[in-house]
Enzyme design. Sequence first.
Site, PDB file in Angstrom:
ATOM      1  N   ASP A  72      36.591   0.680  33.213  1.00  0.00           N
ATOM      2  CA  ASP A  72      36.890   1.783  32.301  1.00  0.00           C
ATOM      3  C   ASP A  72      37.490   1.285  30.985  1.00  0.00           C
ATOM      4  O   ASP A  72      38.024   0.181  30.919  1.00  0.00           O
ATOM      5  CB  ASP A  72      37.943   2.708  32.928  1.00  0.00           C
ATOM      6  CG  ASP A  72      37.390   3.514  34.087  1.00  0.00           C
ATOM      7  OD1 ASP A  72      36.251   3.258  34.512  1.00  0.00           O
ATOM      8  OD2 ASP A  72      38.122   4.399  34.566  1.00  0.00           O
TER       9      ASP A  72
ATOM     10  N   HIS B  94      39.517  -2.455  34.498  1.00  0.00           N
ATOM     11  CA  HIS B  94      39.458  -2.174  33.062  1.00  0.00           C
ATOM     12  C   HIS B  94      39.064  -3.447  32.330  1.00  0.00           C
ATOM     13  O   HIS B  94      39.794  -4.443  32.424  1.00  0.00           O
ATOM     14  CB  HIS B  94      40.823  -1.677  32.578  1.00  0.00           C
ATOM     15  CG  HIS B  94      41.276  -0.423  33.279  1.00  0.00           C
ATOM     16  ND1 HIS B  94      41.853  -0.454  34.525  1.00  0.00           N
ATOM     17  CD2 HIS B  94      41.192   0.876  32.921  1.00  0.00           C
ATOM     18  CE1 HIS B  94      42.115   0.799  34.904  1.00  0.00           C
ATOM     19  NE2 HIS B  94      41.724   1.620  33.948  1.00  0.00           N
TER      20      HIS B  94
HETATM   21 NI    NI Z   1      40.811   5.074  31.518  1.00  0.00          NI
END
Ligand code: NI
Length: 246
Positions: free
Chosen positions: A71, A213
Amino acid sequence: MGKKRWRLGHKTALLMTVLILEGACLGAAAGMLPIGVQKDWSYRDVHEAAEHEAVKADSGEAEKVVALTFDDGPHEKYTALLLDGLKERGVKVTFFLMGENIEGKEKLVRRMQNEGHLIGNHSYRHIQLTKEGEGTVCEAVEQTEEVIEGITGERPRYLRPPYGDWNENLECQLDMTTVFWSVDSLDWKLKDVGKIVENVEKKVSSGDIVLMHDIFPTSVEAALMLVDRLREKGYEFVTVEELLID
Ligand code: NI
């Protein structure tokens, strides 16, 4: 192009149920605050609230699969490093891109597509969608759809709401499938390669969707190490779409 068109296999149905329950858990966590206490949700709070038991796939299956998801990118440097490492290893993952981070990094988005990764939508900026009006939410999601489609020629069909925060009142998801996660790598908090790897290895089992991430160097290094280590344990890596439609 909604969920209904898809053949819902046994495993998929199970996974969808858990994802829906997860949404409910988040709602419950938010609802448990004492009245009058103004809770200031932080990135950390919501990610911790979202953590829960891993989704288990059918135990009888010989094949072990896991979907790594990233993400908040793309990130000029770290996403590029991740793509290099994944290419070397022949591994496909899923990226949930943040609209505002895409400008100037169109090449990376094209690379993701050309190298067989799945591209999803992570809204335009990191807003908590249930705190916004429906119009704002739909606009943020749509804006990101358009930016990505402008680069790849394809509209993403998968949405991961920032903080995993979503509810059924947010109707603009009609043509999209909302994807949460079953294992939070805690990479955003740990920022330590060894600890991230250890945390995921401890929790992961077949059928899991792992949250990471690609905006931190430690996350990228940990992800590639995880690929190598989980492969040794017999895991194969699939995109979220491959995991869900099986
Ligand atoms: Ni996020």
